[in-house]
Design a protein around this motif. Sequence first.
Motif, PDB file in Angstrom:
ATOM      1  N   VAL A  84       0.843  -1.192   0.000  1.00 49.51           N
ATOM      2  CA  VAL A  84       0.000   0.000   0.000  1.00 49.51           C
ATOM      3  C   VAL A  84       0.880   1.245   0.000  1.00 49.51           C
ATOM      4  N   LEU A  85       1.917   1.236   0.832  1.00 45.02           N
ATOM      5  CA  LEU A  85       2.825   2.382   0.931  1.00 45.02           C
ATOM      6  C   LEU A  85       3.583   2.608  -0.370  1.00 45.02           C
ATOM      7  N   THR A  86       4.176   1.545  -0.937  1.00 43.23           N
ATOM      8  CA  THR A  86       4.946   1.715  -2.172  1.00 43.23           C
ATOM      9  C   THR A  86       4.038   2.093  -3.343  1.00 43.23           C
ATOM     10  N   GLY A  87       2.825   1.551  -3.353  1.00 41.76           N
ATOM     11  CA  GLY A  87       1.879   1.934  -4.399  1.00 41.76           C
ATOM     12  C   GLY A  87       1.495   3.393  -4.292  1.00 41.76           C
ATOM     13  N   TRP A  88       1.285   3.855  -3.064  1.00 41.35           N
ATOM     14  CA  TRP A  88       0.935   5.262  -2.840  1.00 41.35           C
ATOM     15  C   TRP A  88       2.071   6.176  -3.271  1.00 41.35           C
ATOM     16  N   VAL A  89       3.293   5.838  -2.882  1.00 42.85           N
ATOM     17  CA  VAL A  89       4.449   6.672  -3.234  1.00 42.85           C
ATOM     18  C   VAL A  89       4.657   6.716  -4.741  1.00 42.85           C
ATOM     19  N   SER A  90       4.583   5.558  -5.406  1.00 43.67           N
ATOM     20  CA  SER A  90       4.793   5.529  -6.860  1.00 43.67           C
ATOM     21  C   SER A  90       3.714   6.319  -7.582  1.00 43.67           C
ATOM     22  N   ALA A  91       2.474   6.265  -7.073  1.00 46.89           N
ATOM     23  CA  ALA A  91       1.394   7.026  -7.694  1.00 46.89           C
ATOM     24  C   ALA A  91       1.614   8.520  -7.521  1.00 46.89           C
TER      25      ALA A  91
END
Length: 247
Positions: A203-210
């Motif tokens: 969730v964190l890495t997806g949020w950051v990449s987005a």
Amino acid sequence: MTADQPAGLVTPGEHQTDEPHDANVGSRLNWLRAGVLGANDGIVSTAGVVVGFAGATNDRGAIILSGIAALSAGAMSMAAGEYVSVSTQRDSERALIHLEKRELHEDPDGELEELTQLYEAKGMSRAVAEQVAVELTEHDALKAHAEAELGIDPADLTSPWQAAGASMLAFVVGALLPLLTISFSPESMRVWVTVASVAAALVLTGWVSARLGRSPVPRAVARNVAGGLVAMGVTYLIGVVAGVSLG
């Protein structure tokens, strides 16, 4: 911004403080995005291996060993792949810069005209484009042509060693999460605790990449988490089947 002014527009003289103007911001964002993706790869691939082994055996030592092997092999693979990729890109850029340097030496007038036409194509008038081309050529002809024609800064080529080291470090940081989680969780809960911690990290890495890519956050997070859960589910089932067959 006034009440009737459309969102996203600024009045004359108003400054958008959230808009990056640093010349190197694009490069830094690319590095950060690569780091996030490397960490994400470390999380998913290592989680898949340790969860798969947990499906095949209850031996904590074997599971930890599989995680260490996955972390080590994955980190080295990331580093080697990034080194080869960036080295190839750097060699190509150097060859193009060398060609540009030769053309500037053999035909400076033709190169000046070419640079002028490039700025004309960007929307400048002939007079302004010619003035800009002359001034930039007098300041640093090679840099002006390399940036305008090739999109390359001759003084800021990417280092293969830095790229390899950054990729390796990012992968290791990501891989440590599932490895440590499954190593120190109770036997009866270790798979579920690992799945939950990995999902939270994704969730964190997806949020950051987005956020870095200025794309919709919910879609990126959902895609990231779903991919990780599918990977762990498949490897766990394979581990269960293999454990039964070989046991």
